[in-house]
Structures are given as C-alpha cells and as structure tokens.
Motif scaffolding. Sequence first.
Motif, short mmCIF file in Angstrom:
data_model
loop_
_atom_site.label_atom_id
_atom_site.label_comp_id
_atom_site.label_asym_id
_atom_site.label_seq_id
_atom_site.Cartn_x
_atom_site.Cartn_y
_atom_site.Cartn_z
N GLY A 97 -25.25 -25.32 6.79
CA GLY A 97 -23.95 -24.86 7.26
C GLY A 97 -23.63 -23.46 6.75
O GLY A 97 -23.09 -22.63 7.49
N ALA A 146 -23.01 -20.10 9.06
CA ALA A 146 -21.77 -19.33 8.93
C ALA A 146 -22.00 -17.92 8.41
O ALA A 146 -21.06 -17.14 8.30
CB ALA A 146 -20.80 -20.08 8.01
N LEU A 167 -22.97 -17.18 5.36
CA LEU A 167 -22.51 -17.11 3.98
C LEU A 167 -23.70 -17.22 3.02
O LEU A 167 -24.77 -17.71 3.40
CB LEU A 167 -21.51 -18.25 3.71
CG LEU A 167 -20.23 -18.19 4.54
CD1 LEU A 167 -19.39 -19.44 4.32
CD2 LEU A 167 -19.43 -16.93 4.20
N GLN A 189 -30.66 -18.95 13.40
CA GLN A 189 -29.61 -18.22 12.68
C GLN A 189 -30.14 -16.95 12.04
O GLN A 189 -29.50 -15.89 12.08
CB GLN A 189 -28.99 -19.13 11.61
CG GLN A 189 -28.44 -20.45 12.13
CD GLN A 189 -27.33 -20.28 13.15
OE1 GLN A 189 -26.62 -19.25 13.14
NE2 GLN A 189 -27.17 -21.25 14.02
#
Length: 277
Positions: free
Chosen positions: A125, A129, A131, A173
């Motif tokens: 996750g 995102a 992060l 990603q």
Amino acid sequence: MSLTGKQLAADLNAETKQRAAELAESGAPARLVLVVANDDPASGWYVNSLQRTAGRLGIECGTSDLGASASAEQIRAALWTLSEDPSVHAVMLQTPLPDGVQLNDVSVAIAAPKDVDGVSPLSLGLLAAGLPGFAPATAQAVVELAKHHRIELSGRHVAVVGRSNVVGKPLLQLLLAENATVTVCHSRTADLAAITSTADIVVAAVGRAGLIGGDHVREGAVVIDVGTNEGPDGGIVGDVDAASVTGRAGALSPVPGGIGPVTTALLMRHVVEAASR
C-alpha cells in the motif's frame, strides 16, 4: 545486447558491505532474521544462499525455523515478536507456507520498517501511494537493471506479463514512478502477442517456461526475463524462449545471470537501509 546483472550486483554489494562495516563499527551491526515454516528443499537452498551472502557482506543473518506444520497464529506471533525486537532490523518470511496459510494473512505481522522484501499488504500500500517503504526486491531489480544498462523508461510503453504481488503489481507502481506507460497482462489477456508486440519493453514474470517467443516481441524491443523455471536438463530457464527472441529483440536479460543476482543484492541493501534507520 545482453542485460547481465552481475556487475550491477557487484556494485550494490560493494556499497552494502561498506555500510554494513560502518554499522558494525558503531556497535549496531545490521541483523536479518529469516522465518521459515516449510521443509521445501528449494527454500532451504535459498535460505542458505542468503546466509552466505549476508556473511560475505558483514550482515548478521539468523533463522527462525517454525517447522512445516506451523499454524498461521504461530507464524504471526513469531513475526510480531521479531518486529518488536530492537536488535532485529530486517525480517523475511520464506515461502512456501504450510497448507492453508495465506501469505497476506501472516505477512501483515511484519512491521513495514523491517519488511525488506516488501511482502506485507502495508508495504504494498505504501508503494502504491508513493510513500517511503521497501518495494519487493525482484520488482525493483527490473527497474535497477534497466537503469544500469541506460534503458530509458520515461515515456516508454512497457508490457508487464504477470500480475503477482511479488513482481507484476509492484512493478507497475515502480514503472509509473519512472513515468513509463504500463500495460499489465495476465492469464486472461486475450491475444497476448498483439499487446506485447507493440511495447518498447516487455517484462516476463509469469513462471512459465518459454511463454514469450519471437512473435511476442517487436523488432528492437527490450526484453527483461524475470522467470525462473526448471528446464528439461534440471537447469534454470526463464519465461522467454531466448532462441526465438535473440536477434529480434534489441536487448535481452539472461537467465540465470540477469535479474537474480540483482534481486539478492537489493535485499541486502534493504537490510542495511533498515538498520541505518
């Protein structure tokens, strides 16, 4: 062009060894613990390989062997305990897991700052995102190998064949972060060759020997083979039929000798990064 990973891995390992030595000199040597809940020979070989590599680089590497009959509760408890132990900087859970135990159900117990292989739902996750966190090393190795060989990713069309949480999804990603345009293909993709043959870069990460052949690749395309499958002679072969792709592709990563050594080197770099934090 052969997209070998040996030199990149050597460069990464040299940096990791230096950082590990600095940590040891400071009185806080980097420490990795491998959690094992199987009696699989291939997993055992991999654990031994990681221990040898860690030793060469000055990283302490221990093993917590829970046995092949361990329950999900026992595995989670072990992971929680290691995550709370300040002397442990990195935790890796080995697969396969015992029958009935799902990776997502137990990996959630690995604290994100110690999840050096990026397997927990939280780590995935954080990656999605944008992060800070650890990406799965195999997916990251694809990007690092491309950069090492000066393959431009920004603005390029990349076809990723495979949608696992280990490679396909996290690689999506990572490639988006490099400003690539990404198409993710999988077992339900209709006419796979029609899609991959339009891509500038094809990444094969399915675990099916010879899946990608010459008809899947356009002239001059870059092909990165993440597959590791047992060949007819007992050796390791990739997901790409190298014989039919060679001469058509502009560049191809070998199996073995491509993604593999970079993946291990990145795992060790993650360990010293976790210890440095």
